[in-house]
Design an enzyme around this catalytic site. Structure first.
Site, PDB file in Angstrom:
ATOM      1  N   GLU A  55       0.800  -1.328   0.063  1.00  0.00           N
ATOM      2  CA  GLU A  55      -0.106   0.038   0.018  1.00  0.00           C
ATOM      3  C   GLU A  55       0.791   1.257  -0.014  1.00  0.00           C
ATOM      4  OE1 GLU A  55      -2.346  -2.887   2.818  1.00  0.00           O
ATOM      5  OE2 GLU A  55      -0.261  -2.686   2.062  1.00  0.00           O
ATOM      6  N   CYS A  78      -2.820  -3.789   6.967  1.00  0.00           N
ATOM      7  CA  CYS A  78      -2.451  -3.897   8.676  1.00  0.00           C
ATOM      8  C   CYS A  78      -2.950  -2.382   9.387  1.00  0.00           C
ATOM      9  CB  CYS A  78      -0.982  -4.103   8.880  1.00  0.00           C
ATOM     10  SG  CYS A  78       0.086  -2.728   8.007  1.00  0.00           S
ATOM     11  N   ALA A 167      19.116 -48.087 -10.874  1.00  0.00           N
ATOM     12  CA  ALA A 167      19.280 -48.980  -9.641  1.00  0.00           C
ATOM     13  C   ALA A 167      20.706 -48.841  -9.101  1.00  0.00           C
ATOM     14  CB  ALA A 167      19.337 -50.439 -10.086  1.00  0.00           C
ATOM     15  N   SER A 171      21.076 -40.554 -11.820  1.00  0.00           N
ATOM     16  CA  SER A 171      20.038 -39.451 -11.704  1.00  0.00           C
ATOM     17  C   SER A 171      19.935 -38.186 -12.637  1.00  0.00           C
ATOM     18  CB  SER A 171      19.542 -39.111 -10.449  1.00  0.00           C
ATOM     19  OG  SER A 171      20.548 -38.459  -9.935  1.00  0.00           O
ATOM     20  N   THR A 199      19.427 -37.252   0.804  1.00  0.00           N
ATOM     21  CA  THR A 199      19.495 -36.538  -0.417  1.00  0.00           C
ATOM     22  C   THR A 199      20.857 -35.555  -0.347  1.00  0.00           C
ATOM     23  OG1 THR A 199      17.296 -36.466  -1.149  1.00  0.00           O
ATOM     24  CG2 THR A 199      18.448 -34.726  -2.052  1.00  0.00           C
ATOM     25  N   LEU A 207      21.609 -26.248  -3.623  1.00  0.00           N
ATOM     26  CA  LEU A 207      20.159 -25.892  -3.425  1.00  0.00           C
ATOM     27  C   LEU A 207      19.820 -24.433  -3.302  1.00  0.00           C
ATOM     28  CD1 LEU A 207      19.478 -28.229  -0.054  1.00  0.00           C
ATOM     29  CD2 LEU A 207      18.977 -28.590  -2.297  1.00  0.00           C
TER      30      LEU A 207
END
Length: 366
Positions: A55, A78, A167, A171, A199, A207
């Site tokens: 705002e 608020c 297996a 990946s 992981t 990450l």
């Protein structure tokens, strides 16, 4: 203004607010549009770090022209004094004639007081415009204020038959570069990226958000009961530069706690639940207490299964590649312990799209 006009300008306010997702916590990512006679005079969204509020930004851009105008705000303004004055007071001082909001703010410091303050000042207040869309956009903030936890999106990138690796553990990469780029964009729209200890050990992930020009990094969270994580990996080497929070159990060795704190990580102890794993509800409660509103979980299988079993996954983001790895491949999820289909967690499909050579499906909890 007609109801169609109200919906159109509120949709714009929501789209503006979404630009702040992942950067405003613990504050909500709000959007605001100032309009008079169908002309947009000012617009804004909550800035990184949560201030200034939407705002304030929109009013500053509208200037004196805001007097007599309508303000469309994606969440109740608020009404309490914090590090900045209340937005309801700012709207009143600017001479706004009408305020249209999507939702009431459940924060006990607001909870209808903002609307009441505006009405007491003689401002016409309309609420509930595009409420469902706003509830989805503000889901993390609403959950934090009502249940004490952030919203959680679980991302899975799998082969057509639901496998995340061969297996032998290979990946990289099941999905293509376009899908991986989109994952970085999804990370950027969340306060934190979370993975399990398995992981972190297997993939040595960073990450972080990369390749899309985002200056502000999400918090990186690893859930590891014993803190038995590589101290020479990417997470450890960057812990002093990019926020790294480690959720661990009460039995984590004191020496490991001290070592990770020296590296720059923040430690969060949570209780152990069934299966001698970290209790998923306690993890999210602890993260909510730290102010997080939106968490993006990228596995692994055990953590993902525990969150699903506990009913804590609010959204699924599933990337599917056009290859099959067979029964010997590693599944995306750990055991759920289901005896019947009726026990399986179910989600509602809200979006399907092609991303390069892969497919993305977004599902939300019923």
């Amino acid at each position: 203004m007609t109801p169609a006009d109200d919906a159109r300008f509120m949709a714009l306010a929501l789209s503006l607010g979404a630009r702040g997702q992942g950067t405003t916590w613990p504050n909500p990512a709000v959007g605001c549009v100032i309009v008079r006679d169908g002309r947009i005079l000012g617009r804004g969204w909550t800035a990184a770090g949560g201030r200034p509020h939407a705002e304030t930004v929109a009013l500053d851009r509208a200037g004196a022209a805001a007097r007599g105008a309508t303000a469309y705000v994606s969440l109740e303004p608020c009404s309490h004094h914090g590090q900045t004055p209340p937005c309801a007071e700012a709207l009143i001082a600017a001479g706004i004639a009408r305020v249209v909001t999507a939702l009431e703010d459940p924060d006990p410091r607001v909870a209808g007081r903002g609307h009441a303050m505006l009405r007491a000042a003689g401002i016409d207040v309309t609420t509930g415009v595009l409420a469902e869309a706003a509830a989805n956009s503000h889901r993390g903030f609403l959950l934090n204020r009502t249940e004490g936890r952030p919203s959680l999106t679980l991302k899975l990138a799998t082969s057509f038959d639901g496998r995340i690796a061969t297996a032998t553990g290979e990946s990289q990469w099941i999905t293509g570069p376009e899908a991986r780029r989109l994952v970085h964009a999804l990370r950027a729209r969340h306060d934190a990226v979370m993975v399990g200890g398995g992981t972190a050990r297997a993939d040595d992930p960073m990450l972080t958000v990369r390749g899309i020009g985002v200056p502000r990094q999400p918090v990186r969270i690893v859930c590891s009961r014993r803190l038995d994580l590589p101290r020479d990996g990417q997470l450890a080497r960057s812990a002093g530069r990019v926020p790294l929070w480690l959720c661990h159990g009460p039995d984590a060795a004191a020496s490991l706690r001290a070592e990770w704190e020296t590296l720059g990580a923040r430690l969060i102890e949570v209780p152990v639940g069934g299966g001698r794993q970290l209790d998923p509800a306690s993890i999210l409660q602890a993260l909510g207490a730290e102010g997080l509103t939106r968490v993006f979980c990228e596995g692994g299988g055990s953590l993902a299964a525990s969150l699903l079993s506990a009913g804590l996954v609010d959204e699924l983001a599933g990337f599917t590649a056009g290859l099959a790895l067979g029964a010997e491949g590693r599944p995306a999820l750990g055991a759920l312990g289901l005896d019947s289909l009726a026990e399986a967690p179910r989600f509602r499909l809200v979006e399907t799209r092609k991303v390069g050579g892969d497919a993305l499906q977004i599902w939300t909890r019923f």
